[in-house]
Write an enzyme that holds these catalytic residues in place. Structure first.
Site, PDB file in Angstrom:
ATOM      1  N   ASP A  25       0.824  -1.212   0.000  1.00 60.36           N
ATOM      2  CA  ASP A  25       0.000   0.000   0.000  1.00 60.36           C
ATOM      3  C   ASP A  25       0.859   1.264   0.000  1.00 60.36           C
ATOM      4  OD1 ASP A  25      -2.351   1.423  -0.026  1.00 60.36           O
ATOM      5  OD2 ASP A  25      -2.764   1.191   2.108  1.00 60.36           O
ATOM      6  N   GLY A  28       0.093   5.506  -4.365  1.00 60.97           N
ATOM      7  CA  GLY A  28      -0.496   6.784  -4.741  1.00 60.97           C
ATOM      8  C   GLY A  28       0.115   7.933  -3.949  1.00 60.97           C
ATOM      9  N   HIS A  42       2.430   3.484  -9.028  1.00 62.44           N
ATOM     10  CA  HIS A  42       2.203   2.054  -9.266  1.00 62.44           C
ATOM     11  C   HIS A  42       3.377   1.443 -10.028  1.00 62.44           C
ATOM     12  CE1 HIS A  42      -1.647   2.332  -7.473  1.00 62.44           C
ATOM     13  NE2 HIS A  42      -2.216   3.029  -8.439  1.00 62.44           N
ATOM     14  N   GLU A  72     -12.221  -4.667  -4.342  1.00 64.34           N
ATOM     15  CA  GLU A  72     -12.784  -3.323  -4.174  1.00 64.34           C
ATOM     16  C   GLU A  72     -12.068  -2.284  -5.041  1.00 64.34           C
ATOM     17  OE1 GLU A  72     -12.088  -5.382  -1.370  1.00 64.34           O
ATOM     18  OE2 GLU A  72     -14.204  -5.934  -1.540  1.00 64.34           O
ATOM     19  N   LEU A 136      10.917 -20.215  -3.958  1.00 59.82           N
ATOM     20  CA  LEU A 136       9.953 -19.298  -3.344  1.00 59.82           C
ATOM     21  C   LEU A 136       8.621 -19.442  -4.064  1.00 59.82           C
ATOM     22  CD1 LEU A 136       9.191 -16.718  -1.619  1.00 59.82           C
ATOM     23  CD2 LEU A 136       9.987 -15.368  -3.554  1.00 59.82           C
TER      24      LEU A 136
HETATM   25  C1  IPE Z   1      -5.449  -2.612  -0.228  1.00 61.62           C
HETATM   26  O1  IPE Z   1      -5.110  -1.261  -0.377  1.00 61.62           O
HETATM   27  C2  IPE Z   1      -5.357  -3.316  -1.537  1.00 61.62           C
HETATM   28  C3  IPE Z   1      -4.009  -3.439  -2.081  1.00 61.62           C
HETATM   29  C4  IPE Z   1      -2.897  -3.010  -1.554  1.00 61.62           C
HETATM   30  C5  IPE Z   1      -3.951  -4.155  -3.327  1.00 61.62           C
HETATM   31  P1  IPE Z   1      -6.226  -0.152  -0.617  1.00 61.62           P
HETATM   32  O2  IPE Z   1      -5.491   1.123  -0.750  1.00 61.62           O
HETATM   33  O3  IPE Z   1      -7.122  -0.539  -1.724  1.00 61.62           O
HETATM   34  O4  IPE Z   1      -7.059  -0.215   0.737  1.00 61.62           O
HETATM   35  P2  IPE Z   1      -7.993   0.870   1.420  1.00 61.62           P
HETATM   36  O5  IPE Z   1      -8.961   1.339   0.381  1.00 61.62           O
HETATM   37  O6  IPE Z   1      -7.108   1.981   1.869  1.00 61.62           O
HETATM   38  O7  IPE Z   1      -8.629   0.146   2.551  1.00 61.62           O
HETATM   39  C1  IPE Z   2      -1.510   0.279  -3.394  1.00 64.82           C
HETATM   40  O1  IPE Z   2      -1.281   1.650  -3.434  1.00 64.82           O
HETATM   41  C2  IPE Z   2      -1.757  -0.308  -4.759  1.00 64.82           C
HETATM   42  C3  IPE Z   2      -3.152  -0.715  -4.992  1.00 64.82           C
HETATM   43  C4  IPE Z   2      -4.108  -0.682  -4.117  1.00 64.82           C
HETATM   44  C5  IPE Z   2      -3.472  -1.167  -6.313  1.00 64.82           C
HETATM   45  P1  IPE Z   2      -2.491   2.675  -3.418  1.00 64.82           P
HETATM   46  O2  IPE Z   2      -2.883   2.961  -4.826  1.00 64.82           O
HETATM   47  O3  IPE Z   2      -3.588   2.198  -2.563  1.00 64.82           O
HETATM   48  O4  IPE Z   2      -1.786   3.950  -2.786  1.00 64.82           O
HETATM   49  P2  IPE Z   2      -2.430   4.976  -1.777  1.00 64.82           P
HETATM   50  O5  IPE Z   2      -2.998   4.204  -0.633  1.00 64.82           O
HETATM   51  O6  IPE Z   2      -3.494   5.707  -2.541  1.00 64.82           O
HETATM   52  O7  IPE Z   2      -1.295   5.842  -1.366  1.00 64.82           O
HETATM   53 MG    MG Z   3      -4.056   2.474  -0.609  1.00 66.84          MG
END
Ligand code: IPE
Ligand code: IPE
Ligand code: MG
Length: 244
Positions: A25, A28, A42, A72, A136
């Site tokens: 996570d 973004g 990403h 989601e 792995l």
């Molecule tokens: C969880 O992260 C899913 C992945 C890392 C693939 P999200 O960014 O989607 O989760 P929320 O929305 O903050 O709970």
């Molecule tokens: C995790 O990073 C990747 C996916 C969920 C696909 P995010 O895209 O959720 O990044 P943030 O949480 O918005 O920083």
């Molecule tokens: Mg996220």
């Protein structure tokens, strides 16, 4: 790594987790903090995945499950979703050779059916190519959700007509996407978010959690080692008392 940089040597750890889950996570926010578009985050995240897989092989982690796209995440803007699908496709094409060479057995958990035929085929080909590797096991959770996984398991059990008395925790575990794999001992969620977001909700019942504040693209070999070090110091009680 180039020839001028010697990787740091780490002392071996007393208890390695058999299975590590990672909620990757913060891509973004990583991008935003640099004034870049989310997709650049990403992209950096995929780059980092390669480094972390290499470190996982080096540290001797047997199984890793990587949360790449949740059930989601379809709620995001179409352009971001499309970008993520394209990155999956590109990463498979670009990285599968090195993964195969390094003994990584690639697997997928989740539902591939919403992906294009071409992408589904690419994933299936990568799985087939690496199926006999044993250094792995890397499970990619793409279009994965823990609740969806449990719904699928219940449907399969009902379809098989199993009598109610025969349903045990093992029966349920054996109908999940992770059937045959041990539960994760350690779940890492980068970027400091304190929630599970539908990741391995059944399997993670007794996982140890580790939540560094770094965004996923900055979660490097050192960070992975720190996570393993933290894990090796945990006292796991499973509801019992650990008295000497
Ligand atoms: C969880 O992260 C899913 C992945 C890392 C693939 P999200 O960014 O989607 O989760 P929320 O929305 O903050 O709970
Ligand atoms: C995790 O990073 C990747 C996916 C969920 C696909 P995010 O895209 O959720 O990044 P943030 O949480 O918005 O920083
Ligand atoms: Mg996220």
């Amino acid at each position: 790594m180039n020839n001028h940089e010697e990787p740091q040597e780490y002392p071996p750890l007393p208890h390695l987790p058999a299975h590590v889950g990672i909620i990757m996570d913060g891509n973004g926010r990583w991008a935003k903090s640099r004034g870049l578009p989310r997709l650049a985050g990403h992209r950096a995240g995929v780059e980092n995945l390669r480094r972390v897989l290499r470190a996982a092989v080096e540290f001797g982690i047997p199984i890793i499950t990587l949360y790449a796209f949740s059930t989601e995440n379809w709620k995001r803007p179409e352009s971001e979703v499309r970008g993520l699908l394209r990155l999956l496709s590109e990463a498979l094409a670009k990285e599968i050779g090195e993964l195969h060479k390094n003994g990584v057995q690639l697997r997928h958990i989740g539902d591939l059916s919403l992906l294009s035929d071409e992408l589904q085929r690419r994933v299936q080909d990568a799985i087939a190519l690496t199926r006999n590797n044993d250094r792995l096991i890397a499970n990619i959770a793409f279009n994965y959700g823990g609740r969806m996984e449990i719904v699928e398991a219940v449907r399969a059990i009902v379809r098989e007509g199993l009598p109610p008395e025969s349903i045990t925790e093992d029966v349920i575990s054996n109908h999940l996407f992770t059937a045959g794999l041990p539960d994760p001992d350690l779940i890492i969620r980068t970027s400091g978010e304190l929630r599970v977001s539908n990741f391995l909700i059944w399997q993670g019942a007794y996982a140890e959690y580790y939540i560094p504040s770094v965004y996923w693209p900055d979660f490097d070999r050192d960070e992975l080692y720190k996570a393993l070090q933290s894990f090796s110091q945990r006292e796991r009680r499973y509801g019992a008392l650990n008295e000497a």
